[in-house]
Scaffold this motif. Structure first.
Motif, PDB file in Angstrom:
ATOM      1  N   THR A  88      35.376  90.974  41.990  1.00 48.11           N
ATOM      2  CA  THR A  88      35.371  89.595  42.171  1.00 48.11           C
ATOM      3  C   THR A  88      36.229  89.021  40.950  1.00 48.11           C
ATOM      4  O   THR A  88      35.640  89.218  39.953  1.00 48.11           O
ATOM      5  CB  THR A  88      34.079  88.997  42.609  1.00 48.11           C
ATOM      6  N   PHE A  90      36.283  85.464  39.587  1.00 49.31           N
ATOM      7  CA  PHE A  90      35.493  84.402  39.965  1.00 49.31           C
ATOM      8  C   PHE A  90      36.240  83.212  39.714  1.00 49.31           C
ATOM      9  O   PHE A  90      37.141  83.083  38.594  1.00 49.31           O
ATOM     10  CB  PHE A  90      34.147  84.155  39.301  1.00 49.31           C
ATOM     11  N   SER A  92      34.991  80.363  38.614  1.00 52.55           N
ATOM     12  CA  SER A  92      34.896  80.034  37.164  1.00 52.55           C
ATOM     13  C   SER A  92      34.945  80.983  36.108  1.00 52.55           C
ATOM     14  O   SER A  92      34.535  80.902  35.176  1.00 52.55           O
ATOM     15  CB  SER A  92      33.160  79.534  37.490  1.00 52.55           C
ATOM     16  N   ALA A  94      33.262  83.311  34.941  1.00 58.03           N
ATOM     17  CA  ALA A  94      32.015  83.976  34.503  1.00 58.03           C
ATOM     18  C   ALA A  94      32.333  84.944  33.701  1.00 58.03           C
ATOM     19  O   ALA A  94      31.527  86.254  33.761  1.00 58.03           O
ATOM     20  CB  ALA A  94      31.268  84.384  35.848  1.00 58.03           C
TER      21      ALA A  94
END
Lengths: 403, 279
Positions: A88, A90, A92, A94
């Motif tokens: 993924t 993300f 944000s 991350a």
């Protein structure tokens, strides 16, 4: 998945009857979806429509309340996130703040025991043109650079399925365009399956082979970008994906080729094969850029013969200039507000507020909705609420439906 | 200019007693004087003598403090993780659990330690119960053993470990954990490679807040509380020299040795832990 090897190619994804309920509300309602291997699939919808939840279910970060998730023919519903051949990007990012950019990118490779993780990480960083920053910490990079690191960290694993959660949201327009092209390149080059979640309809249309428009936990319509744009099935799609002028009226005439609808005392014709509902009260629409603005009344007889629809006379109540085109809002008595996008072929607007005008469009460009009039009004309202920034325009579309 | 009040405060309340302590540590007894009468001098032997005499107590103090710190960390980390991460969505539960962690502070440290002495005493429910179940030798004790002292230290300093850990874990973005899982790291690997490094500032402050006072503690190891003569720590030696035998120079020298050793250990520890790298 066998440790130490990459996926050969993209895998297909199948969601069967997926339902996800959270305490108090249902995020996804019995969703069925098939994404063929190697395609670039976009889930498009407003915030809260369930698209991110769908993505998290596929990633294994949430468990479905009911239904199955099948990746590459293997049922992964009961497996944990770290066991799925999925990565993924993300929203944000991350990125791990305590590791260098290089270690961030090598993280997944190390976990799977892939040989020469650092070399492959450097390679992935070169792909996103950030190899010169490999030794930095994520905190020392700009938002756009972090974005690209997050992308490299996912792509380097060659996942059978790459999930993108609004990955370009934080970028400015220029960088976003550039990243859209790069993403598309990577996808074609590597042959992975991409599942891209976004609320940006333009981004979805630019990048995806297939778009599914989601609303309130369900897929409203699915298809190629052009198909969805030119032939929306619901008022929500018609107004979330671009804008539409929608008119509701009774069917007063029907032939195998054409459907005639009475709207506010005027007659509109649409092709029968573009209209799923052919009796009773129906909602028909046309895209604003398909409309032609006329400053004098066209000859009624020749209009029908030449296969065009005409509405008017109406008054121009708003003109807004946006560079490439000008948006005119025209109030037609008995019909409501009609929006026209006109290319700026001359300098500035051709008519001003208060002018008396007619609009016409080719019958071929009209479309009918599957929605009942009530559904159409509700869908248009939802799309208006979702559009946010385009509130004015969408609200006027809503008034049109009610008129 | 704005720093002036702070600097004055430090000079007055920290530097002055420290200088006084250093002077005391070099004092010599007044010849033919009373017990506890000393005059200014430069008696180096105070240091060598006290270290020679009390070396086992110094080593025991650091050993016990280390064990108590490790045990407190083992107990506090899951607790802080539970409060800070697992029940994040339930602020009420979170506040309640935090209150429970802090609750012991409402009762005096001494009283709580005495309460434990009662519980673990030879007539107390624990020993009696264990003996009844034949799980414990008939002549066995719990109080006065290293176990009781380390238990007391661990118990008394757990809030100082839990709170800094909680403060860090509560702010930690769980999306890092999700990203770890997404990148093929098992829950254990994610914990080891992501959660622990990200909570390092909390681990460092928690262990320091536990280790430093535990190393100098003289309550738990005291014979009046959970300890005995066999469990005396350097703090007990300092206490008895200052207050019982009135051997001020030795007590002062021991205090300075204790402080110096703690400073050195902490200095190495903080450098090794490398907290300055964390954003």
């Amino acid at each position: 998945m066998a440790a130490g090897t990459f996926a050969e190619k993209g895998a297909d994804l199948e969601l069967v009857g997926i339902t996800k309920t959270f305490p108090g509300f249902t995020a996804i309602r019995s969703l069925d979806l098939f994404i063929p291997a190697g395609s670039f699939f976009a889930l498009l919808g407003p915030s809260g429509c369930g698209k991110t939840t769908t993505l998290r279910l596929v990633a294994g970060l949430e468990e479905p309340t009911a239904g199955r998730i099948v990746i590459g023919g293997r049922d992964v519903t009961s497996t944990k996130s770290f066991q799925r051949p999925v990565n993924t990007v993300f929203q944000s990012y991350a990125l791990f703040p305590h590791m260098s950019v290089l270690e961030n990118v090598a993280f997944g490779l190390r976990r799977r025991g892939i040989a020469a993780p650092l070399d492959k990480a450097h390679e992935a960083l070169r792909l996103v043109e950030l190899d010169h920053l490999a030794a930095r910490r994520p905190g020392q990079l700009s938002g756009g650079q972090q974005q690209r690191v997050a992308l490299a960290r996912a792509v380097v694993n060659r996942p059978a399925l790459l999930l993108l959660d609004e990955p370009l949201g934080a970028l400015d327009l220029k960088l976003r365009r550039q990243m859209q092209l790069e993403l598309k390149d990577i996808q074609t080059e590597v042959g992975l399956t991409f599942l891209h979640v976004t609320h940006d309809q333009e981004e979805a249309m630019t990048m995806a082979d297939t778009i599914a428009v989601m609303n309130k936990g369900e897929i409203e319509q699915m298809g190629a970008p052009e198909e969805l744009y030119e032939l929306p099935r619901t008022a929500f799609v018609a107004n979330f994906l671009g804008q539409s002028n929608l008119f509701t009226g009774e069917v007063v005439g029907s032939t195998p080729d054409a459907l005639t609808v009475a709207v506010g005392g005027q007659r509109l014709v649409i092709p029968s094969q573009r209209a799923p509902r052919r009796t009773g009260t129906v909602t028909v629409g046309v895209r604003p850029e398909k409309l032609l603005l006329l400053t004098s009344e066209p000859d009624a007889g020749s209009v029908t013969a030449s296969g065009t629809n005409t509405l008017g006379p109406g008054r121009v109540i708003d003109v807004s200039f946006s560079g490439v085109s000008t948006q005119y809002t025209i109030s037609v008595p008995g019909v409501g507000d009609v929006i026209v996008f006109a290319q700026n072929m001359v300098f500035g607007p051709v008519v001003h507020v208060g002018a008396e005008v007619w609009v016409s469009w080719n019958v071929e460009h009209g479309f009918g909705l599957e929605d009942s009039p009530e559904e159409a009004a509700a869908g248009a309202a939802e799309a208006a609420a979702a559009a946010g920034a385009d509130g004015d325009v969408a609200t006027s579309a809503l008034t049109t439906v009610r008129g | 200019m704005l720093l002036l009040p702070g600097i004055l405060y430090l000079l007055l309340f920290f530097i002055t007693p420290l200088i006084s302590l250093v002077f005391t540590s070099f004092q010599q007894p007044v010849i033919n004087g009373d017990i506890g009468q000393y005059s200014a001098g430069f008696q180096w032997q105070n240091y060598t003598d006290s270290v020679m005499q009390y070396l086992p107590l110094i080593l025991r103090a650091f050993g016990y403090a280390l064990l108590a710190t490790v045990l407190a960390l083992v107990v506090s980390y899951p607790l802080a993780y539970f409060i800070g991460v697992k029940v994040r969505g339930y602020p009420l539960v979170q506040s309640l659990l935090l209150t429970l962690v802090i609750a012991p502070f409402f009762i005096s440290f001494l009283l709580r330690t005495l309460a434990w002495k009662q519980i673990m005493s030879d007539e107390g429910p624990l020993v009696v119960g264990l003996k009844a179940l034949s799980l414990f030798p008939n002549d066995g004790h719990i109080t006065g053993t290293p176990f009781a002292v380390i238990f007391g230290l661990t118990y008394n300093f757990i809030p100082f470990m839990t709170l800094p850990l909680y403060a860090v874990l509560e702010r930690m973005d769980v999306r890092y954990i999700e990203a770890g899982n997404d990148l093929y790291a098992s829950p254990f690997t994610t914990f080891r490679t992501i959660t622990v490094p990200l909570s390092m500032p909390g681990i460092v402050s928690g262990t320091l807040l536990t280790f430093i006072p535990a190393a100098g503690d003289y309550i738990n190891a005291s014979g009046d509380f959970l300890g005995s003569a066999q469990t005396s720590m350097v703090g007990n030696a300092i206490e008895s020299n200052f207050l019982v035998t009135q051997n001020y120079p030795v007590a002062a020298a021991l205090s300075i040795v204790l402080m110096a050793v703690i400073l050195i250990i902490v200095g190495f520890y903080v450098r090794r832990a490398g907290t300055e790298d964390l954003v």
